[in-house]
Write a protein that holds these residues in place. Structure first.
Motif, PDB file in Angstrom:
ATOM      1  N   THR A 283       0.829  -1.206   0.000  1.00 14.78           N
ATOM      2  CA  THR A 283       0.000   0.000   0.000  1.00 14.78           C
ATOM      3  C   THR A 283       0.864   1.257   0.000  1.00 14.78           C
ATOM      4  OG1 THR A 283      -0.140   0.047   2.405  1.00 14.78           O
ATOM      5  CG2 THR A 283      -1.854  -1.185   1.239  1.00 14.78           C
ATOM      6  N   ARG A 284       0.334   2.292  -0.603  1.00 17.71           N
ATOM      7  CA  ARG A 284       1.079   3.546  -0.734  1.00 17.71           C
ATOM      8  C   ARG A 284       1.463   4.157   0.610  1.00 17.71           C
ATOM      9  NH1 ARG A 284       0.333   9.244  -2.142  1.00 17.71           N
ATOM     10  NH2 ARG A 284       2.002   9.756  -3.604  1.00 17.71           N
ATOM     11  N   PRO A 285       0.562   4.189   1.606  1.00 15.76           N
ATOM     12  CA  PRO A 285       0.972   4.771   2.892  1.00 15.76           C
ATOM     13  C   PRO A 285       2.188   4.076   3.513  1.00 15.76           C
ATOM     14  CG  PRO A 285      -1.407   4.555   2.826  1.00 15.76           C
ATOM     15  CD  PRO A 285      -0.875   3.861   1.611  1.00 15.76           C
ATOM     16  N   TYR A 286       2.241   2.762   3.421  1.00 17.22           N
ATOM     17  CA  TYR A 286       3.392   2.051   3.969  1.00 17.22           C
ATOM     18  C   TYR A 286       4.650   2.294   3.136  1.00 17.22           C
ATOM     19  CZ  TYR A 286       0.717  -0.346   7.523  1.00 17.22           C
ATOM     20  OH  TYR A 286      -0.047  -0.630   8.617  1.00 17.22           O
ATOM     21  N   ARG A 287       4.498   2.408   1.830  1.00 17.75           N
ATOM     22  CA  ARG A 287       5.665   2.730   0.993  1.00 17.75           C
ATOM     23  C   ARG A 287       6.217   4.096   1.369  1.00 17.75           C
ATOM     24  NH1 ARG A 287       2.523   0.313  -3.142  1.00 17.75           N
ATOM     25  NH2 ARG A 287       1.917   2.343  -3.948  1.00 17.75           N
ATOM     26  N   LEU A 288       5.320   5.067   1.586  1.00 18.62           N
ATOM     27  CA  LEU A 288       5.768   6.401   1.994  1.00 18.62           C
ATOM     28  C   LEU A 288       6.425   6.368   3.367  1.00 18.62           C
ATOM     29  CD1 LEU A 288       2.728   8.533   0.759  1.00 18.62           C
ATOM     30  CD2 LEU A 288       5.033   8.452  -0.222  1.00 18.62           C
ATOM     31  N   LEU A 289       5.840   5.612   4.282  1.00 16.84           N
ATOM     32  CA  LEU A 289       6.425   5.488   5.621  1.00 16.84           C
ATOM     33  C   LEU A 289       7.814   4.869   5.543  1.00 16.84           C
ATOM     34  CD1 LEU A 289       5.969   5.785   8.701  1.00 16.84           C
ATOM     35  CD2 LEU A 289       5.134   3.427   8.647  1.00 16.84           C
ATOM     36  N   ASN A 290       7.971   3.806   4.771  1.00 18.10           N
ATOM     37  CA  ASN A 290       9.282   3.174   4.624  1.00 18.10           C
ATOM     38  C   ASN A 290      10.289   4.129   3.994  1.00 18.10           C
ATOM     39  OD1 ASN A 290       8.612   0.719   5.767  1.00 18.10           O
ATOM     40  ND2 ASN A 290       8.027  -0.194   3.818  1.00 18.10           N
ATOM     41  N   ALA A 291       9.867   4.869   2.984  1.00 18.16           N
ATOM     42  CA  ALA A 291      10.772   5.796   2.318  1.00 18.16           C
ATOM     43  C   ALA A 291      11.195   6.936   3.248  1.00 18.16           C
ATOM     44  CB  ALA A 291      10.113   6.364   1.063  1.00 18.16           C
ATOM     45  N   SER A 292      10.262   7.409   4.046  1.00 16.73           N
ATOM     46  CA  SER A 292      10.580   8.559   4.904  1.00 16.73           C
ATOM     47  C   SER A 292      11.340   8.176   6.168  1.00 16.73           C
ATOM     48  CB  SER A 292       9.305   9.309   5.279  1.00 16.73           C
ATOM     49  OG  SER A 292       8.462   8.495   6.050  1.00 16.73           O
ATOM     50  N   THR A 293      11.314   6.902   6.546  1.00 18.73           N
ATOM     51  CA  THR A 293      12.014   6.488   7.765  1.00 18.73           C
ATOM     52  C   THR A 293      13.185   5.551   7.504  1.00 18.73           C
ATOM     53  OG1 THR A 293      10.504   4.629   8.133  1.00 18.73           O
ATOM     54  CG2 THR A 293       9.937   6.734   9.187  1.00 18.73           C
ATOM     55  N   SER A 294      13.563   5.361   6.255  1.00 14.94           N
ATOM     56  CA  SER A 294      14.638   4.418   5.946  1.00 14.94           C
ATOM     57  C   SER A 294      15.960   4.826   6.595  1.00 14.94           C
ATOM     58  CB  SER A 294      14.813   4.263   4.441  1.00 14.94           C
ATOM     59  OG  SER A 294      15.173   5.505   3.875  1.00 14.94           O
ATOM     60  N   TRP A 295      16.200   6.110   6.751  1.00 16.83           N
ATOM     61  CA  TRP A 295      17.429   6.587   7.389  1.00 16.83           C
ATOM     62  C   TRP A 295      17.488   6.180   8.865  1.00 16.83           C
ATOM     63  CZ3 TRP A 295      16.996   9.615  11.664  1.00 16.83           C
ATOM     64  CH2 TRP A 295      15.734  10.175  11.896  1.00 16.83           C
ATOM     65  N   LEU A 296      16.334   5.911   9.462  1.00 14.40           N
ATOM     66  CA  LEU A 296      16.265   5.594  10.879  1.00 14.40           C
ATOM     67  C   LEU A 296      16.601   4.131  11.179  1.00 14.40           C
ATOM     68  CD1 LEU A 296      15.520   6.847  13.602  1.00 14.40           C
ATOM     69  CD2 LEU A 296      13.134   6.303  13.122  1.00 14.40           C
ATOM     70  N   TYR A 297      16.498   3.268  10.188  1.00 15.66           N
ATOM     71  CA  TYR A 297      16.707   1.834  10.428  1.00 15.66           C
ATOM     72  C   TYR A 297      18.059   1.509  11.054  1.00 15.66           C
ATOM     73  CZ  TYR A 297      17.009  -3.158   9.904  1.00 15.66           C
ATOM     74  OH  TYR A 297      17.186  -4.493  10.168  1.00 15.66           O
ATOM     75  N   PRO A 298      19.178   2.037  10.567  1.00 14.57           N
ATOM     76  CA  PRO A 298      20.459   1.706  11.216  1.00 14.57           C
ATOM     77  C   PRO A 298      20.501   2.107  12.693  1.00 14.57           C
ATOM     78  CG  PRO A 298      20.846   2.734   9.096  1.00 14.57           C
ATOM     79  CD  PRO A 298      19.373   2.854   9.374  1.00 14.57           C
ATOM     80  N   VAL A 299      19.868   3.209  13.032  1.00 18.87           N
ATOM     81  CA  VAL A 299      19.819   3.648  14.434  1.00 18.87           C
ATOM     82  C   VAL A 299      18.996   2.658  15.252  1.00 18.87           C
ATOM     83  CG1 VAL A 299      19.049   5.485  15.980  1.00 18.87           C
ATOM     84  CG2 VAL A 299      20.095   6.062  13.779  1.00 18.87           C
ATOM     85  N   LEU A 300      17.810   2.305  14.739  1.00 11.73           N
ATOM     86  CA  LEU A 300      16.965   1.348  15.447  1.00 11.73           C
ATOM     87  C   LEU A 300      17.663   0.000  15.582  1.00 11.73           C
ATOM     88  CD1 LEU A 300      13.459   2.082  13.891  1.00 11.73           C
ATOM     89  CD2 LEU A 300      14.264   2.664  16.189  1.00 11.73           C
ATOM     90  N   ARG A 301      18.349  -0.418  14.534  1.00 15.65           N
ATOM     91  CA  ARG A 301      19.052  -1.705  14.544  1.00 15.65           C
ATOM     92  C   ARG A 301      20.117  -1.732  15.637  1.00 15.65           C
ATOM     93  NH1 ARG A 301      18.268  -6.871  13.352  1.00 15.65           N
ATOM     94  NH2 ARG A 301      20.168  -7.858  12.702  1.00 15.65           N
TER      95      ARG A 301
END
Length: 79
Positions: free
Chosen positions: A16-34
Protein backbone atom coordinates in the motif's frame (compact mmCIF):
# COMPACT_ATOMS: atom_id res chain seq x y z
CA UNK A 1 7.06 0.47 23.44
CA UNK A 2 8.81 -0.64 20.30
CA UNK A 3 7.20 -3.81 19.01
CA UNK A 4 9.29 -4.21 15.90
CA UNK A 5 10.46 -2.74 12.62
CA UNK A 6 10.42 -4.62 9.35
CA UNK A 7 12.66 -3.30 6.58
CA UNK A 8 12.03 -4.42 3.00
CA UNK A 9 15.14 -5.72 1.22
CA UNK A 10 16.06 -7.02 -2.25
CA UNK A 11 13.49 -4.89 -4.03
CA UNK A 12 10.58 -5.87 -1.79
CA UNK A 13 8.10 -3.09 -1.20
CA UNK A 14 4.94 -2.55 0.77
CA UNK A 15 1.67 -3.25 -0.98
CA UNK A 16 0.00 0.00 0.00
CA UNK A 17 1.08 3.55 -0.73
CA UNK A 18 0.97 4.77 2.89
CA UNK A 19 3.39 2.05 3.97
CA UNK A 20 5.67 2.73 0.99
CA UNK A 21 5.77 6.40 1.99
CA UNK A 22 6.42 5.49 5.62
CA UNK A 23 9.28 3.17 4.62
CA UNK A 24 10.77 5.80 2.32
CA UNK A 25 10.58 8.56 4.90
CA UNK A 26 12.01 6.49 7.77
CA UNK A 27 14.64 4.42 5.95
CA UNK A 28 17.43 6.59 7.39
CA UNK A 29 16.27 5.59 10.88
CA UNK A 30 16.71 1.83 10.43
CA UNK A 31 20.46 1.71 11.22
CA UNK A 32 19.82 3.65 14.43
CA UNK A 33 16.97 1.35 15.45
CA UNK A 34 19.05 -1.71 14.54
CA UNK A 35 21.85 -0.54 16.83
CA UNK A 36 19.56 0.46 19.71
CA UNK A 37 17.05 -2.42 19.46
CA UNK A 38 18.68 -5.29 17.55
CA UNK A 39 16.15 -7.86 18.78
CA UNK A 40 13.20 -5.78 17.62
CA UNK A 41 14.27 -4.98 14.07
CA UNK A 42 14.21 -7.38 11.17
CA UNK A 43 14.28 -7.51 7.38
CA UNK A 44 12.25 -9.33 4.78
CA UNK A 45 15.26 -11.64 4.27
CA UNK A 46 15.13 -12.61 7.94
CA UNK A 47 11.39 -13.23 7.74
CA UNK A 48 12.00 -15.55 4.78
CA UNK A 49 14.65 -17.53 6.69
CA UNK A 50 12.27 -17.79 9.67
CA UNK A 51 9.49 -19.06 7.39
CA UNK A 52 11.79 -21.81 6.14
CA UNK A 53 12.72 -22.69 9.73
CA UNK A 54 9.02 -22.95 10.64
CA UNK A 55 8.36 -25.39 7.80
CA UNK A 56 11.24 -27.56 9.02
CA UNK A 57 9.53 -27.78 12.42
CA UNK A 58 6.42 -29.27 10.78
CA UNK A 59 3.94 -27.33 12.87
CA UNK A 60 5.75 -27.61 16.19
CA UNK A 61 6.47 -24.41 18.06
CA UNK A 62 4.72 -21.10 18.59
CA UNK A 63 1.85 -20.11 16.31
CA UNK A 64 2.44 -16.36 16.64
CA UNK A 65 5.90 -14.83 16.45
CA UNK A 66 7.18 -11.40 17.40
CA UNK A 67 10.27 -9.81 15.88
CA UNK A 68 12.34 -11.47 18.60
CA UNK A 69 10.95 -14.90 17.68
CA UNK A 70 11.41 -14.30 13.97
CA UNK A 71 15.04 -13.28 14.45
CA UNK A 72 15.65 -16.29 16.69
CA UNK A 73 14.14 -18.77 14.25
CA UNK A 74 16.05 -17.24 11.34
CA UNK A 75 19.29 -17.59 13.30
CA UNK A 76 18.52 -21.24 14.09
CA UNK A 77 17.73 -21.95 10.45
CA UNK A 78 21.03 -20.41 9.33
CA UNK A 79 23.01 -22.65 11.66
Amino acid sequence: MLTGDLRPTRGARAATRPYRLLNASTSWLYPVLRRLFPRHTTTTDTVGRAMLAVTRRQGRGPRVLTSVGINGLAAQGAA
